[in-house]
Design an enzyme around this catalytic site. Sequence first.
Site, PDB file in Angstrom:
ATOM      1  N   LYS A  93      17.974  26.555  34.935  1.00  0.00           N
ATOM      2  CA  LYS A  93      18.579  25.468  35.543  1.00  0.00           C
ATOM      3  C   LYS A  93      19.982  25.205  34.480  1.00  0.00           C
ATOM      4  O   LYS A  93      18.360  24.093  33.388  1.00  0.00           O
ATOM      5  CB  LYS A  93      17.958  24.708  36.638  1.00  0.00           C
ATOM      6  CG  LYS A  93      19.058  23.596  36.376  1.00  0.00           C
ATOM      7  CD  LYS A  93      20.558  24.241  38.144  1.00  0.00           C
ATOM      8  CE  LYS A  93      21.805  23.442  38.471  1.00  0.00           C
ATOM      9  NZ  LYS A  93      22.898  24.374  37.170  1.00  0.00           N
ATOM     10  N   LYS A 117      13.751  17.447  30.490  1.00  0.00           N
ATOM     11  CA  LYS A 117      14.778  16.333  31.678  1.00  0.00           C
ATOM     12  C   LYS A 117      14.387  17.016  33.228  1.00  0.00           C
ATOM     13  O   LYS A 117      14.242  15.917  34.401  1.00  0.00           O
ATOM     14  CB  LYS A 117      16.112  17.645  31.207  1.00  0.00           C
ATOM     15  CG  LYS A 117      17.333  16.434  32.063  1.00  0.00           C
ATOM     16  CD  LYS A 117      18.383  17.185  31.590  1.00  0.00           C
ATOM     17  CE  LYS A 117      18.667  16.428  30.117  1.00  0.00           C
ATOM     18  NZ  LYS A 117      20.145  17.598  29.946  1.00  0.00           N
ATOM     19  N   LYS A 129      19.679  27.377  29.073  1.00  0.00           N
ATOM     20  CA  LYS A 129      20.715  26.748  29.009  1.00  0.00           C
ATOM     21  C   LYS A 129      21.429  27.906  28.227  1.00  0.00           C
ATOM     22  O   LYS A 129      21.117  28.822  28.057  1.00  0.00           O
ATOM     23  CB  LYS A 129      20.953  25.859  27.220  1.00  0.00           C
ATOM     24  CG  LYS A 129      22.144  25.154  27.525  1.00  0.00           C
ATOM     25  CD  LYS A 129      22.013  24.135  28.123  1.00  0.00           C
ATOM     26  CE  LYS A 129      23.254  22.735  27.752  1.00  0.00           C
ATOM     27  NZ  LYS A 129      23.826  21.729  28.635  1.00  0.00           N
ATOM     28  N   GLY A 168      28.106  22.982  33.753  1.00  0.00           N
ATOM     29  CA  GLY A 168      29.103  22.394  33.104  1.00  0.00           C
ATOM     30  C   GLY A 168      28.351  21.885  32.130  1.00  0.00           C
ATOM     31  O   GLY A 168      27.481  21.543  32.435  1.00  0.00           O
ATOM     32  N   ASP A 169      28.836  21.790  30.757  1.00  0.00           N
ATOM     33  CA  ASP A 169      28.360  21.613  29.478  1.00  0.00           C
ATOM     34  C   ASP A 169      29.713  21.053  28.647  1.00  0.00           C
ATOM     35  O   ASP A 169      30.582  20.543  28.926  1.00  0.00           O
ATOM     36  CB  ASP A 169      27.360  21.628  28.837  1.00  0.00           C
ATOM     37  CG  ASP A 169      26.618  21.177  27.817  1.00  0.00           C
ATOM     38  OD1 ASP A 169      25.622  19.986  28.289  1.00  0.00           O
ATOM     39  OD2 ASP A 169      27.360  21.113  26.688  1.00  0.00           O
ATOM     40  N   THR A 212      26.123  12.664  35.102  1.00  0.00           N
ATOM     41  CA  THR A 212      25.555  12.333  34.734  1.00  0.00           C
ATOM     42  C   THR A 212      25.496  10.333  33.908  1.00  0.00           C
ATOM     43  O   THR A 212      25.149   9.805  33.581  1.00  0.00           O
ATOM     44  CB  THR A 212      25.773  12.957  33.500  1.00  0.00           C
ATOM     45  OG1 THR A 212      25.925  14.441  33.623  1.00  0.00           O
ATOM     46  CG2 THR A 212      24.886  12.972  31.900  1.00  0.00           C
TER      47      THR A 212
END
Length: 457
Positions: A93, A117, A129, A168-169, A212
Amino acid sequence: MSDGQTYVADFLTNFRRKHEAEPEFIQSVEELVNSLGQLLDARPDLRSAGVLERITEPERSIQFRVTWVADDGSVHVNRGYRVQFSSVLGPYKGGLRFHPSVNLSILQFLGFEQIFKNSLTGLWLGGGKGGSDFDPKDKSDAEIMRFCQAFITELANYIGPDTDIPAGDIGVGSREIGYLFGWYKKLANEFHGSLTGKGTDWGGSNLRPEATGYGLLYFVDAMLRHRGDSMTGKSVVISGSGNVAQYAAQKAIEFGAKVLTMSDSNGYIIDNAGIDTAKLATILRIKNNDRGRIKQYLDFYPDAEYYEGSRPWKVAADIYLPCATQNEIEIADAQAMVANKPLLVAEGANMPTTPEAVTALQAAGILFAPAKASNAGGVAVSGLEMAQNSMRTAWTLEVVDDRLKEIMQNIHDKCAKHGASNSKYSSNTGSDIDYVSGANISGFLRVADAMLSQGIF
Ligand code: NDP
Ligand code: 2IT
């Protein structure tokens, strides 16, 4: 040196040699492992099971070609990646980043951070990632769509709702998640939770876009309450003006703080009267609808100032929230902050503070919240989106917000438990909580114990 310290030192020497061309990955591994000396001293079982050697090697890394056609007919080739780092606590994830700087070192650092995290959230989430060196800036919607379709066509074979769930990022927001999800659904011929950050009308969770930034402020609020203080009346400096920065600013305003700055990769604006809700709505219009630059803020509020080519860290404030990118607070920036005697620095971005800068801030007695704790709200609500998708249901905004607050408070309390000066595995000797070692020890312990339970592989 103790056995644990010798193990850590030998491990890091070998790791640096093996990864000498990957500075960001080395930085993130050193940041974690440097907190673990006492724990590894007390737990020889973790050393003999090779936990550090195994957890620093991704279970699988995928690299692929992404070919797409621009509006003018020209053909373009980018690199796509997915680092499937650890599935010990759940399916892989983590987000996807589209930015020209993307390479394996950056994705390995982000994937590695994500493991711990996600562990801190208490949910069943592994770490991963991905992304591409594609630059979404100045591309048309049609070009973004064709790129996303080409990207997910290659990735589709490796992901799925119980295998790997991207989100997303940087450079990947709701528009990109829509194009990625639509094409993935067509390829899989199934509608399921294969990505998070979806629209709330088609499988997304309430509050995921805000999570976030809101989570960051819930964490800061918990830090302040722990000291008998509050956000009310505090001045706040924020970097970035994307997803995390926008909702961090919104929640800071709601808490009664005064937000002074926002930025992008070209420069920063400062509004000494404070960025209020109406002004923030203008920023969202500039950035999200018009895909414009932060300096356009001055077109609406000419009393504000814009500084091209600079970061906002010299601006005096009580609270600094770096919400743009890695290594955006360097030692000189930290020294400028220290001179302003702030209360705390909390990371919204991933690894925005260099190790030298973290040391300088902590040495000056400034509370410091590391990303893997303070920005975990985004992936936590992604985890809640997965739960809702599996149940084929949607929770109200209030339910999700309550869960997010609870998760951020729990992360705070884990940091406090493992980062206090009298805690079992921390080397902290100060009177304040060391949130860095608290987050690292707590996040790592859950992963390491699960690795022992699951056998050697
Ligand atoms: P966005 O793409 O929405 O926004 C990124 C912001 O940071 C933009 O203002 C951008 O400016 C700025 N920025 C990006 N790269 C640089 C750079 N090299 N130098 C200076 N400024 C830069 O991304 P997010 O808000 O989603 O992500 C921001 C940070 O938060 C990242 O570190 C990300 O990994 C982290 N994060 C994101 C989460 C999420 O849920 N989205 C969750 C947890 C962490 P410009 O427009 O000029 O490029
Ligand atoms: O860095 C991060 O935690 C994210 N980009 C969010 C990951 C996710 O899966 O929601």
